[in-house]
Design an enzyme around this catalytic site. Structure first.
Site, PDB file in Angstrom:
ATOM      1  N   CYS A   2      14.736   4.188   0.434  1.00 49.80           N
ATOM      2  CA  CYS A   2      16.035   4.418   1.052  1.00 49.80           C
ATOM      3  C   CYS A   2      15.798   4.580   2.541  1.00 49.80           C
ATOM      4  O   CYS A   2      14.678   4.842   2.968  1.00 49.80           O
ATOM      5  CB  CYS A   2      16.674   5.704   0.543  1.00 49.80           C
ATOM      6  SG  CYS A   2      17.181   5.627  -1.186  1.00 49.80           S
ATOM      7  N   ASN A 103      15.420  10.154   0.833  1.00 50.25           N
ATOM      8  CA  ASN A 103      14.484   9.055   0.619  1.00 50.25           C
ATOM      9  C   ASN A 103      13.301   9.645  -0.126  1.00 50.25           C
ATOM     10  O   ASN A 103      12.631  10.541   0.391  1.00 50.25           O
ATOM     11  CB  ASN A 103      14.050   8.472   1.963  1.00 50.25           C
ATOM     12  CG  ASN A 103      12.952   7.417   1.846  1.00 50.25           C
ATOM     13  OD1 ASN A 103      12.255   7.150   2.809  1.00 50.25           O
ATOM     14  ND2 ASN A 103      12.797   6.809   0.689  1.00 50.25           N
ATOM     15  N   GLY A 104      13.054   9.131  -1.321  1.00 47.44           N
ATOM     16  CA  GLY A 104      11.942   9.653  -2.112  1.00 47.44           C
ATOM     17  C   GLY A 104      12.323   9.737  -3.569  1.00 47.44           C
ATOM     18  O   GLY A 104      13.282   9.094  -4.005  1.00 47.44           O
ATOM     19  N   TYR A 254       4.003  -2.962   3.586  1.00 49.68           N
ATOM     20  CA  TYR A 254       5.145  -3.810   3.253  1.00 49.68           C
ATOM     21  C   TYR A 254       6.504  -3.282   3.718  1.00 49.68           C
ATOM     22  O   TYR A 254       7.308  -4.026   4.255  1.00 49.68           O
ATOM     23  CB  TYR A 254       5.186  -4.027   1.730  1.00 49.68           C
ATOM     24  CG  TYR A 254       6.474  -4.605   1.206  1.00 49.68           C
ATOM     25  CD1 TYR A 254       6.742  -5.965   1.311  1.00 49.68           C
ATOM     26  CD2 TYR A 254       7.435  -3.796   0.615  1.00 49.68           C
ATOM     27  CE1 TYR A 254       7.942  -6.505   0.839  1.00 49.68           C
ATOM     28  CE2 TYR A 254       8.631  -4.326   0.143  1.00 49.68           C
ATOM     29  CZ  TYR A 254       8.876  -5.665   0.255  1.00 49.68           C
ATOM     30  OH  TYR A 254      10.057  -6.188  -0.204  1.00 49.68           O
TER      31      TYR A 254
HETATM   32  P1  AMP Z   1       5.974 -10.990  -7.364  1.00 49.02           P
HETATM   33  O1  AMP Z   1       5.118 -12.244  -7.264  1.00 49.02           O
HETATM   34  O2  AMP Z   1       7.152 -11.235  -8.269  1.00 49.02           O
HETATM   35  O3  AMP Z   1       5.175  -9.810  -7.731  1.00 49.02           O
HETATM   36  O4  AMP Z   1       6.592 -10.727  -5.926  1.00 49.02           O
HETATM   37  C1  AMP Z   1       5.759 -10.524  -4.836  1.00 49.02           C
HETATM   38  C2  AMP Z   1       6.624 -10.323  -3.616  1.00 49.02           C
HETATM   39  O5  AMP Z   1       7.407  -9.142  -3.745  1.00 49.02           O
HETATM   40  C3  AMP Z   1       5.820 -10.167  -2.338  1.00 49.02           C
HETATM   41  O6  AMP Z   1       6.254 -11.182  -1.459  1.00 49.02           O
HETATM   42  C4  AMP Z   1       6.185  -8.804  -1.772  1.00 49.02           C
HETATM   43  O7  AMP Z   1       6.424  -8.874  -0.388  1.00 49.02           O
HETATM   44  C5  AMP Z   1       7.440  -8.440  -2.499  1.00 49.02           C
HETATM   45  N1  AMP Z   1       7.546  -7.014  -2.839  1.00 49.02           N
HETATM   46  C6  AMP Z   1       6.582  -6.109  -3.000  1.00 49.02           C
HETATM   47  N2  AMP Z   1       7.085  -4.907  -3.368  1.00 49.02           N
HETATM   48  C7  AMP Z   1       8.417  -5.053  -3.437  1.00 49.02           C
HETATM   49  C8  AMP Z   1       9.516  -4.193  -3.762  1.00 49.02           C
HETATM   50  N3  AMP Z   1       9.317  -2.928  -4.125  1.00 49.02           N
HETATM   51  N4  AMP Z   1      10.749  -4.715  -3.714  1.00 49.02           N
HETATM   52  C9  AMP Z   1      10.965  -5.985  -3.383  1.00 49.02           C
HETATM   53  N5  AMP Z   1       9.981  -6.849  -3.086  1.00 49.02           N
HETATM   54  C10 AMP Z   1       8.721  -6.408  -3.104  1.00 49.02           C
END
Ligand code: AMP
Length: 493
Positions: A2, A103-104, A254
């Protein structure tokens, strides 16, 4: 995840500043948005499902007046995507009102629920934040800061909070400091006769949002610290616990904006350095290095720099494809990632590619990306991931799914490579992440990578991850688990 933002701006438009601040934190949550303002001792709140620009539009904002405001954008980790679960939460008790943006993720909701007089029937929503708000509002002291001092010792887990009462905006960070929270200053106008107190103060999940609203970053709010912001006064700091910061390392990998700073590190630079480290740890012969846009870009730039190979953009991302994009039909939905990312044939055809991304969660998006690049004519695809494999779920506010859905918890690296269809796959080591950040291991929470949870997680991890339970282990609202499963965002949504 968040985003939270709070502003105290005497004589100015706190709601406008808070809305702009939280708009700059939109990447931290796209499901719902909300704002609470205080004017002459009266709190007013508006929240809804949707993006910040949809919820806090120019028709709504002018009606939200006053020198104090907090704003929130949400990405659900407990509770489903329903209006009631949007934040800030609001509660009136003993003639006093508070609003809370969180947030948390709290990990001892069962115990906390047992402390709430009247139990779950008193909660209008199903989030840990609602429970915390009720506990604070119920506190017999009738004072928000005293309530925090009374309640927080019983609260376990991750919480960065922006709290609003009639007179104050209050920032709080849990003793581990899982989630960031930064204090900033709004400089007074040079010609304002009220002098230094005509400026203001802000709190924000990330430093970049403070700069966006024209403020100056003062410092991180410390783990275990309460910072009280009041009109015309300097911030007051109170320690409620001995803090030992273990910031979520995934914030740096990320989540955070590349132009934000955490632990004194710029996130773009951190990610670029992770890419350089990855090139050292996992070299491979290829024609070019390309990112998975957008979040893989800094690490890809670093990998190119470290390897001496050319950097190209081999995919285009549709910048309008947020998670609110409504797919018109099931058939369209199945097209999945193509709506978001399309390969640049001119760049990738006939080439051996090093494709850099920041993480793999379930592997499904990555698999689609590899297939798209092959279809566009890439001859080899070497995946390089600028973080370690995610073996364990997060209980502190990041939406990494239950353990069984994390591909690295059930598959070896070779099996993941086969599943996603790459020619080779390497993840950056924990040591590589740390060398890029030039900070010691104990400054971070690495639990999703190594399972060492800084705050014990008491419940059965696979079943109960998202559910606010009562003392019998029953979900607070029936059907909640199913609703959550249906609504829960997928990686990259
Ligand atoms: P996947 O191959 O389906 O595991 O998706 C990988 C992608 O998800 C990567 O490009 C990451 O940047 C992105 N990603 C990592 N963590 C999250 C998250 N919590 N929510 C949305 N996207 C994410």
């Amino acid at each position: 995840m968040c985003g939270i933002f709070g502003a105290v701006t005497p004589g100015a438009d706190a709601a406008g500043i808070a809305a702009l601040g939280v708009f700059s934190l939109q990447h931290r949550g796209q499901e719902s948005a909300g704002i609470a303002v205080s004017d002459n001792g009266q709190l007013m709140l508006y929240k809804d499902l949707g993006l910040i620009a949809q919820v806090l539009d120019e028709r709504r904002l002018p009606s939200l007046r006053g020198p104090l405001a907090i704003a929130h954008c949400r990405y659900s980790t407990t509770g489903s995507t329903i209006w009631e679960n949007a934040q800030p939460t609001f509660r009136m008790s003993r003639g006093k009102s508070i609003a809370v943006g969180h947030n948390g993720n709290l990990v001892n909701t069962r115990e906390l629920l047992a402390r709430l007089e009247g139990g779950k029937s008193r909660l209008p929503a199903t989030t840990d934040t609602e429970l915390l708000t009720a506990l604070l509002a119920d506190d017999p002291s009738g004072d928000t800061v005293q309530a925090l001092l009374n309640v927080l010792p019983h609260v376990k887990g991750a919480y960065s909070l922006a709290i609003l009462d009639e007179k104050r905006v209050i920032g709080v960070r849990d003793p581990i400091g899982f989630r960031p929270l930064v204090l900033g200053r709004l400089e007074p106008a040079a010609d304002d006769p009220r002098g230094k107190h005509s400026g203001g103060w802000v709190i924000s999940s990330e430093s970049a949002a403070i700069e966006v609203v024209g403020g100056t970053v003062v410092r991180d709010i410390e783990p275990g610290e309460i910072v009280i912001l009041e009109e015309g006064k300097d911030p007051v700091s109170i320690r409620f616990a001995e803090g030992h910061e273990q910031l979520c390392v995934f914030e740096l990998i990320y989540f955070g904006r590349p132009d934000s700073y955490m632990l004194g590190r710029n996130l773009y630079e951190s990610r670029r350095r992770m890419g350089v480290a990855l090139a050292t740890e996992a070299p491979v012969e290829a024609d070019l290095v390309m990112p998975v846009p957008d979040t893989g870009a800094p690490a890809a730039a670093g990998y190119a720099e470290g390897s001496g190979l050319p950097y190209r953009e081999g995919m285009v991302r549709n910048r309008y494809s947020g998670r609110t994009f409504i797919q018109p039909s099931q058939g369209m939905r199945q097209r999945g990632v193509t709506v978001k990312l399309s390969p640049l044939r001119e760049v990738v055809a006939g080439k051996r590619l090093i494709v850099v991304d920041d993480s793999i969660v379930r592997g499904t998006t990555t698999r689609q990306i590899v297939a798209l690049l092959r279809k566009a004519g890439a001859t080899e695809i070497h995946l390089r991931i600028s973080s370690p494999p995610i073996h364990h779920p997060c209980f502190y506010g990041i939406d990494t799914q239950v353990e069984t859905e994390l591909i690295a918890s059930t598959h070896s690296v070779d099996e993941i490579r086969d599943f996603v269809g790459a020619d080779s796959l390497t993840f950056l080591s924990i040591g590589g992440v740390l060398s890029a950040l030039d900070l010691p291991y104990d400054r971070f929470c690495f639990a999703c990578f190594d399972g060492r949870y800084p705050v014990p997680v008491p419940y059965d991890t696979a079943r109960h991850k998202f559910v606010l339970e009562d003392a019998d282990g029953e979900p607070v609202s029936q059907g909640e688990s199913a609703a959550m499963a249906a609504n829960h965002p997928q990686p990259n949504d």
